[in-house]
Design a protein around this motif. Structure first.
Motif, PDB file in Angstrom:
ATOM      1  N   GLY A 132       7.321  -4.368   3.521  1.00 31.34           N
ATOM      2  CA  GLY A 132       6.067  -3.875   2.971  1.00 31.34           C
ATOM      3  C   GLY A 132       4.841  -4.324   3.717  1.00 31.34           C
ATOM      4  O   GLY A 132       3.787  -3.671   3.649  1.00 31.34           O
ATOM      5  N   SER A 133       4.947  -5.437   4.457  1.00 31.62           N
ATOM      6  CA  SER A 133       3.739  -6.024   5.057  1.00 31.62           C
ATOM      7  C   SER A 133       3.736  -6.027   6.575  1.00 31.62           C
ATOM      8  O   SER A 133       2.673  -6.120   7.187  1.00 31.62           O
ATOM      9  N   SER A 134       4.898  -5.946   7.212  1.00 32.47           N
ATOM     10  CA  SER A 134       4.956  -6.053   8.667  1.00 32.47           C
ATOM     11  C   SER A 134       4.675  -4.715   9.334  1.00 32.47           C
ATOM     12  O   SER A 134       5.182  -3.681   8.911  1.00 32.47           O
ATOM     13  N   GLY A 135       3.874  -4.782  10.384  1.00 38.53           N
ATOM     14  CA  GLY A 135       3.603  -3.587  11.172  1.00 38.53           C
ATOM     15  C   GLY A 135       4.297  -3.610  12.509  1.00 38.53           C
ATOM     16  O   GLY A 135       3.961  -2.835  13.405  1.00 38.53           O
ATOM     17  N   GLY A 136       5.283  -4.493  12.658  1.00 41.52           N
ATOM     18  CA  GLY A 136       5.991  -4.624  13.919  1.00 41.52           C
ATOM     19  C   GLY A 136       6.772  -3.371  14.288  1.00 41.52           C
ATOM     20  O   GLY A 136       7.191  -2.604  13.416  1.00 41.52           O
ATOM     21  N   LYS A 137       6.979  -3.189  15.602  1.00 39.47           N
ATOM     22  CA  LYS A 137       7.684  -1.999  16.067  1.00 39.47           C
ATOM     23  C   LYS A 137       9.113  -1.943  15.532  1.00 39.47           C
ATOM     24  O   LYS A 137       9.628  -0.867  15.229  1.00 39.47           O
ATOM     25  N   ASP A 138       9.767  -3.124  15.425  1.00 43.39           N
ATOM     26  CA  ASP A 138      11.149  -3.133  14.940  1.00 43.39           C
ATOM     27  C   ASP A 138      11.226  -2.691  13.493  1.00 43.39           C
ATOM     28  O   ASP A 138      12.127  -1.935  13.113  1.00 43.39           O
ATOM     29  N   ILE A 139      10.265  -3.131  12.679  1.00 46.60           N
ATOM     30  CA  ILE A 139      10.237  -2.731  11.265  1.00 46.60           C
ATOM     31  C   ILE A 139       9.933  -1.248  11.146  1.00 46.60           C
ATOM     32  O   ILE A 139      10.579  -0.522  10.367  1.00 46.60           O
ATOM     33  N   LYS A 140       8.963  -0.774  11.906  1.00 49.09           N
ATOM     34  CA  LYS A 140       8.621   0.649  11.853  1.00 49.09           C
ATOM     35  C   LYS A 140       9.824   1.514  12.228  1.00 49.09           C
ATOM     36  O   LYS A 140      10.079   2.549  11.600  1.00 49.09           O
ATOM     37  N   ALA A 141      10.558   1.083  13.241  1.00 45.77           N
ATOM     38  CA  ALA A 141      11.735   1.856  13.666  1.00 45.77           C
ATOM     39  C   ALA A 141      12.772   1.902  12.556  1.00 45.77           C
ATOM     40  O   ALA A 141      13.358   2.969  12.272  1.00 45.77           O
ATOM     41  N   LYS A 146      12.488   0.934  -3.393  1.00 50.68           N
ATOM     42  CA  LYS A 146      12.840   1.883  -2.340  1.00 50.68           C
ATOM     43  C   LYS A 146      11.821   1.752  -1.225  1.00 50.68           C
ATOM     44  O   LYS A 146      10.609   1.716  -1.471  1.00 50.68           O
ATOM     45  N   VAL A 147      12.299   1.667   0.004  1.00 46.23           N
ATOM     46  CA  VAL A 147      11.384   1.574   1.143  1.00 46.23           C
ATOM     47  C   VAL A 147      12.016   2.291   2.329  1.00 46.23           C
ATOM     48  O   VAL A 147      13.230   2.245   2.529  1.00 46.23           O
ATOM     49  N   GLY A 148      11.199   2.963   3.098  1.00 45.99           N
ATOM     50  CA  GLY A 148      11.684   3.703   4.252  1.00 45.99           C
ATOM     51  C   GLY A 148      11.738   5.194   3.985  1.00 45.99           C
ATOM     52  O   GLY A 148      11.787   5.632   2.831  1.00 45.99           O
ATOM     53  N   THR A 149      11.738   5.961   5.052  1.00 44.32           N
ATOM     54  CA  THR A 149      11.745   7.429   4.945  1.00 44.32           C
ATOM     55  C   THR A 149      12.854   8.065   5.781  1.00 44.32           C
ATOM     56  O   THR A 149      12.865   9.283   5.971  1.00 44.32           O
ATOM     57  N   GLY A 150      13.767   7.253   6.276  1.00 40.94           N
ATOM     58  CA  GLY A 150      14.790   7.757   7.173  1.00 40.94           C
ATOM     59  C   GLY A 150      15.944   8.447   6.485  1.00 40.94           C
ATOM     60  O   GLY A 150      16.133   8.325   5.264  1.00 40.94           O
ATOM     61  N   PRO A 151      16.765   9.149   7.247  1.00 44.85           N
ATOM     62  CA  PRO A 151      17.878   9.912   6.677  1.00 44.85           C
ATOM     63  C   PRO A 151      19.085   9.084   6.289  1.00 44.85           C
ATOM     64  O   PRO A 151      19.917   9.538   5.492  1.00 44.85           O
ATOM     65  N   GLN A 153       0.819  -1.214   0.000  1.00 42.74           N
ATOM     66  CA  GLN A 153       0.000   0.000   0.000  1.00 42.74           C
ATOM     67  C   GLN A 153       0.853   1.266   0.000  1.00 42.74           C
ATOM     68  O   GLN A 153       0.611   2.214   0.743  1.00 42.74           O
ATOM     69  N   GLY A 154       1.874   1.226  -0.841  1.00 41.29           N
ATOM     70  CA  GLY A 154       2.697   2.414  -1.052  1.00 41.29           C
ATOM     71  C   GLY A 154       3.964   2.476  -0.237  1.00 41.29           C
ATOM     72  O   GLY A 154       4.804   3.348  -0.475  1.00 41.29           O
ATOM     73  N   LYS A 155       4.143   1.565   0.732  1.00 40.81           N
ATOM     74  CA  LYS A 155       5.361   1.602   1.538  1.00 40.81           C
ATOM     75  C   LYS A 155       6.588   1.248   0.702  1.00 40.81           C
ATOM     76  O   LYS A 155       7.659   1.831   0.880  1.00 40.81           O
ATOM     77  N   VAL A 156       6.449   0.283  -0.201  1.00 39.37           N
ATOM     78  CA  VAL A 156       7.544  -0.121  -1.088  1.00 39.37           C
ATOM     79  C   VAL A 156       7.285   0.462  -2.473  1.00 39.37           C
ATOM     80  O   VAL A 156       6.246   0.194  -3.077  1.00 39.37           O
ATOM     81  N   VAL A 202      16.505 -10.845  -1.102  1.00 37.99           N
ATOM     82  CA  VAL A 202      16.155  -9.427  -1.176  1.00 37.99           C
ATOM     83  C   VAL A 202      14.651  -9.252  -1.334  1.00 37.99           C
ATOM     84  O   VAL A 202      14.042  -8.388  -0.690  1.00 37.99           O
ATOM     85  N   LEU A 203      14.030 -10.082  -2.160  1.00 35.35           N
ATOM     86  CA  LEU A 203      12.571 -10.003  -2.320  1.00 35.35           C
ATOM     87  C   LEU A 203      11.856 -10.324  -1.019  1.00 35.35           C
ATOM     88  O   LEU A 203      10.868  -9.659  -0.653  1.00 35.35           O
ATOM     89  N   ASP A 204      12.333 -11.329  -0.296  1.00 31.43           N
ATOM     90  CA  ASP A 204      11.722 -11.672   0.990  1.00 31.43           C
ATOM     91  C   ASP A 204      11.849 -10.510   1.984  1.00 31.43           C
ATOM     92  O   ASP A 204      10.923 -10.223   2.750  1.00 31.43           O
ATOM     93  N   LEU A 205      12.994  -9.848   1.961  1.00 30.01           N
ATOM     94  CA  LEU A 205      13.195  -8.707   2.848  1.00 30.01           C
ATOM     95  C   LEU A 205      12.233  -7.572   2.501  1.00 30.01           C
ATOM     96  O   LEU A 205      11.606  -6.972   3.386  1.00 30.01           O
ATOM     97  N   LEU A 206      12.095  -7.269   1.217  1.00 29.44           N
ATOM     98  CA  LEU A 206      11.173  -6.210   0.789  1.00 29.44           C
ATOM     99  C   LEU A 206       9.738  -6.557   1.165  1.00 29.44           C
ATOM    100  O   LEU A 206       8.959  -5.685   1.566  1.00 29.44           O
ATOM    101  N   LYS A 207       9.385  -7.835   1.047  1.00 22.98           N
ATOM    102  CA  LYS A 207       8.038  -8.266   1.425  1.00 22.98           C
ATOM    103  C   LYS A 207       7.794  -8.014   2.907  1.00 22.98           C
ATOM    104  O   LYS A 207       6.722  -7.541   3.304  1.00 22.98           O
ATOM    105  N   THR A 208       8.775  -8.319   3.740  1.00 18.49           N
ATOM    106  CA  THR A 208       8.646  -8.066   5.176  1.00 18.49           C
ATOM    107  C   THR A 208       8.461  -6.588   5.456  1.00 18.49           C
ATOM    108  O   THR A 208       7.568  -6.184   6.219  1.00 18.49           O
TER     109      THR A 208
END
Length: 365
Positions: A105-114, A72-77, A48-51, A97-103
């Protein structure tokens, strides 16, 4: 370019990513170029636009006219560059790499968000689509839709991992990705490869992954140019510790050679070497931007016993977990807290010297 005292096996291993799979992987469970495109589009849609998925057509296409895909994924500096399958027969890395991008793009975990708040990740799942389609380490040069040939009529090929050099950029792939890298200006990079079978020093255990850097820490090049000795060692130690916690115990340092002659590589022609050296080709990188980079070398040919689908899954997960750990360490700043001298804790054979572009430099040079 190799000294007379180095075996052919050592010479083959001098390039990060060698010795490669030589086209002898179990292909049944591997990602094709078309599979990659579909997977990336599915990831983009479900995220939904994250990746964000896009081609690098504005920078160029492959020698055979294929588009390069990136995400491209993430908004950090802090910007992290991940690339896989620069050698077309080193295929498990693309799936990781595809598995990582899938995670991401789909995970809402605190570690991923950070991580996504602190990092922006630029991922190239398949650097060498032509080589992947041909299942060859190198790529083939083309002119007007036909292969270029030498005086003997043989097609001209290029190892893309040796083509970022002042006298290089023979392949369209190299210039396209170099331009993109120079625009992105990442802060870190990791390059994913395969290697032939070897054993962890002091054991009879087959190495499942080697951790390496193409300009050796404490080698003859980096201290005089860009001093990334500490950070590249810290990155490797952090990944090593994380993989051990996951139960991956057959990890060592990447070296070339055999018997009692083992060498760290210290070569300037590799892609990640050029990144660390801040190569300015055709004034496309006038600020001489540079970044520390390491590489993963995964076990992966079938000449010595074979790899079935179960082994492929194990090795793919190892790359995925190593990448995820590295990104977490960069995001949290924990990598900077690692004692770089613990690099010596990663299993390695006694060091005989450094394999450079011009030959061997003895240890203690």
């Amino acid at each position: 370019m190799f000294s007379a005292g180095v075996s052919s096996a050592a010479a083959a291993g001098t390039v990060p990513g060698g010795p490669s799979t030589n086209g002898e992987m179990n292909l049944s469970s591997l990602v094709t170029y078309e599979d990659m495109i579909k997977a990336l589009k599915d990831i983009e849609q479900t995220s939904q636009g994250k990746v964000e998925v896009f081609t690098l057509d504005e920078y160029g296409k492959s020698e055979q006219g294929r588009s390069f895909y990136a995400a491209k994924v993430g908004t950090g500096p802090v910007k992290v560059w991940i690339q896989a399958q620069i050698h077309g027969d080193e295929k498990l890395t693309t799936r990781a790499v595809l598995d990582l991008l899938k995670t991401f793009g789909s995970s809402g975990g605190k570690d991923i968000k950070a991580m996504l708040n602190n990092l922006t990740i630029y991922a190239v799942p398949m650097y060498n689509p032509d080589g992947s389609m041909m299942n060859t380490r190198t790529t083939m040069l083309y002119d007007n839709g036909e292969p270029k040939r030498n005086d003997s009529g043989k097609p001209l090929t290029v190892d893309l991992n040796r083509d970022w050099a002042t006298a290089g950029f023979k392949a369209k792939e190299s210039l396209a990705f170099y331009k993109y890298w120079a625009d992105v200006k990442p802060d870190y990079a990791v390059d994913l490869h395969h290697q032939g079978f070897k054993t962890v020093y002091g054991t009879n255990e087959s190495t499942s992954m080697s951790l390496g850097v193409s300009l050796a820490p404490d080698g003859p090049t980096l201290p005089n140019v860009k001093d990334y000795n500490d950070v590249t060692r810290q990155m490797q130690v952090y990944v090593y510790d994380a993989l051990k916690q996951y139960g991956y115990t057959h990890i060592d340092r990447y070296q070339v050679g055999d018997g009692d002659k083992r060498y760290e590589i210290d070569i300037k022609g590799g892609v990640v070497s050029a990144m660390m050296l801040g190569l300015n080709y055709n004034n496309l990188n006038p600020t001489h931007h540079s970044n520390p980079a390491i590489f993963f070398e995964t076990k992966g040919n079938t000449r010595e016993g074979g790899l079935g689908q179960k082994s492929n899954g194990y090795l793919t997960k190892q790359n995925y977990l190593g990448l995820k750990a590295l990104l977490e360490g960069i995001s949290s700043g924990k990598i900077a807290q690692v004692n770089p001298d613990r690099w010596g804790d990663i299993p390695a054979y006694p060091l005989a010297g450094y394999q450079t572009d011009s030959g061997i430099v003895p240890a203690g040079y």
